[in-house]
Design an enzyme around this catalytic site. Sequence first.
Site, short mmCIF file in Angstrom:
data_model
loop_
_atom_site.label_atom_id
_atom_site.label_comp_id
_atom_site.label_asym_id
_atom_site.label_seq_id
_atom_site.Cartn_x
_atom_site.Cartn_y
_atom_site.Cartn_z
N ALA A 70 0.96 -1.13 0.04
CA ALA A 70 0.13 -0.04 -0.24
C ALA A 70 0.88 1.29 -0.08
O ALA A 70 0.51 2.12 -0.85
CB ALA A 70 -0.91 -0.09 1.30
N ARG B 70 2.23 10.82 -10.87
CA ARG B 70 1.28 11.94 -11.27
C ARG B 70 1.58 13.37 -11.23
O ARG B 70 1.07 14.34 -11.71
CB ARG B 70 -0.08 11.87 -10.12
CG ARG B 70 -0.90 10.81 -10.74
CD ARG B 70 -2.08 10.54 -9.77
NE ARG B 70 -2.66 9.13 -10.16
CZ ARG B 70 -3.18 8.38 -9.26
NH1 ARG B 70 -3.31 8.69 -7.99
NH2 ARG B 70 -3.68 7.37 -9.64
N ALA C 7 9.90 -8.36 -2.90
CA ALA C 7 10.24 -9.64 -2.63
C ALA C 7 9.27 -10.81 -3.04
O ALA C 7 9.61 -11.77 -3.37
CB ALA C 7 10.79 -9.99 -1.25
N SER D 123 0.79 -4.79 -4.90
CA SER D 123 -0.27 -4.19 -4.69
C SER D 123 -1.61 -4.99 -4.37
O SER D 123 -2.74 -4.82 -4.89
CB SER D 123 -0.77 -3.16 -6.18
OG SER D 123 -1.70 -2.33 -6.01
N CYS E 131 -5.87 -6.78 3.08
CA CYS E 131 -6.99 -6.90 3.98
C CYS E 131 -8.12 -7.85 3.59
O CYS E 131 -9.05 -8.08 4.50
CB CYS E 131 -7.52 -5.30 4.02
SG CYS E 131 -6.10 -4.19 4.51
N ASP F 207 3.71 0.00 7.52
CA ASP F 207 3.53 -0.79 8.72
C ASP F 207 5.15 -0.47 9.35
O ASP F 207 5.18 -0.88 10.49
CB ASP F 207 3.44 -2.05 8.26
CG ASP F 207 1.89 -2.49 8.25
OD1 ASP F 207 0.99 -1.27 8.17
OD2 ASP F 207 1.50 -3.56 8.10
N ASN G 89 -1.53 3.98 2.93
CA ASN G 89 -1.97 4.64 1.81
C ASN G 89 -1.70 6.25 2.08
O ASN G 89 -0.90 6.93 1.09
CB ASN G 89 -3.34 4.35 1.57
CG ASN G 89 -3.59 3.49 0.61
OD1 ASN G 89 -3.29 3.33 -0.52
ND2 ASN G 89 -3.76 2.18 1.05
#
Length: 552
Positions: free
Chosen positions: A10, A21, A33, A38, A42, A287, A309
Amino acid sequence: MDVVIIGGGAAGLKAASRIRRKDAEANITVVDAGKYVSLGRCGLPYYVGGIIHEIDNLRETTYGAVRDEDYFRRLKNIDVLTQTRAVEIDRNRKAVKIIRGESEDELNYDYLVLATGSVPSKPPIEGIDAEGVVTLTSAEDAEKIVELWEEGAEKAVIIGAGLIGLESAEALKNLDMDVTVIEMMNRVAPALLDREMANLVENHLREKEVKVLTSTRVERIITENDRVSAVVADGKEFAADVVVIATGVKPNTELAVNSGLKIGETGGIWVNSRMQTSDECIYAGGDCVETTHLVTGKKILAPFGDVANKHGRIIGENITGGDVQFPGVIGTSVFKIFDYTVASAGVNETSARDAGIDFMTVIVPCPDRAHYYPRTSYIRLKLIVERGTWKVIGAQAVGTGEVAKRIDVISAAIQNGMTIDQLSNLDLAYAPPYSPALDPVITAANVAMNKRDGLFDGINSFELKKMLESEDIVVLDVRSEDEFKERRIESEKVINIPILELRERLDEIPRDKKIVVVCAIGLRSFEALRTLKGAGYKDVMILEGGMAFWFD
Ligand code: FAD
């Protein structure tokens, strides 16, 4: 500008997309790895439980394109290297050593992004590496669990009753497995819920035939021919064909540690509010980093998909010349467990106490829409309010109704420092199919104001149990006789006087004893308490949440 991103989850891919962008020229390389990038991790429990049929569904766009290497190259001109491990960062030369299969290579960067996620935190117990012992953190894990089930696994033991453990329990139950959840703490979802809220979830799990053992420590895993056969906890054996280790995750900081980047007090990578590490050319997010809790001011780990995100977007902005900051989190979370939605925001009693906050709580069961409207469901809501400032600092909600919406509203209130008085007058949408005229959020604020202003004293089920054992009290149940017969608090100290008869039957209630008033959800108790107070009774309190919060 050369940007290398380690981690195609994420945070990493959000950063990559944001950079593209804003900068058409940047050379962006993402290394990961794993086999897939993507992937909506969850969604893994729903793949295991058969609700989502293909792993690829978890990496599809809303218009059905699979987000693989080709997608990123053609759509965004981003190079994604899967099954490629970054093994070393040379900060002086600004280079990352990568290994792909047998071959070694080097990538140079102007900016590097560490988005390496987290790794399962496994307890050091015998048998943990046996065949059939799994975690649920990657596509490979999910595929392995499904494979074990297809091979005939029937009994599952889940170690840990946090979010992933409970979602795994539902998934495996959906596969018709016999599921036992073992949790070391005295309640399920201990990081999110206080005990009375957790008890509601535990009862629901039992209704769904999931066995739940709390305050129980797993000692070892027994194997036969290197395959799991049972789990031993508190001296008892639980047969198992599959064991899911769900004892939490820890930040994946190996590369950061080896390259001398600053690690924070929680064990996550230290970053400033721009998501820059102690090396200004290296950003980190998701994380693997630590963040700030906006209520307690403490550093915490927040391993959540939405946070990752947001971090990715901020990293992308800042690498392309922006100057945006991430303020921190209040730990807003939600998960589904069978028919219940469970959600929380801000502090719970444990974290408030640890932070030295003086607080008050209220528990409010409410219908989630007008009670006369079909399919109305109940929400059990708990508010935590700071004494003195009377700001809302935490909330928990459990139930079959529209729980998430309420927690999101309260989450916004907490982040904006709102008091219970402000919450009470919040302009929320109302129509019978969506909420009662006073939304549960507003009712909870009103109940909190009543408690603050001394209009009632409340106790919880655990406190009442202790009082019943040790004090000469009267429990006045003001529900109807039928409700009383159906389910009651079993004690000779309980009397039943339905609320409509209360004023005529006051002489049956002793004036020299402590009275605890009980009803179904607390509404009639409050009414009765005010009647008793008006009639001169001094020592009266209510069981907060009523029988909805009485645990036999
Ligand atoms: P990840 O998505 O883990 O990506 C990190 C990537 O880095 C991995 O792909 C890994 O292969 C790669 N990597 C690591 N080291 C290296 C290296 N040296 N070289 C190359 N690549 C490397 N969060 C919620 O908010 N709500 C939920 O409902 C929720 N449910 C979840 C359910 C499950 C079963 C799981 C496992 C997690 C859930 N989460 C949920 C958490 C959420 O998935 C994570 O917070 C989020 O994925 C973190 O994103 P990330 O980018 O930091 O890390």
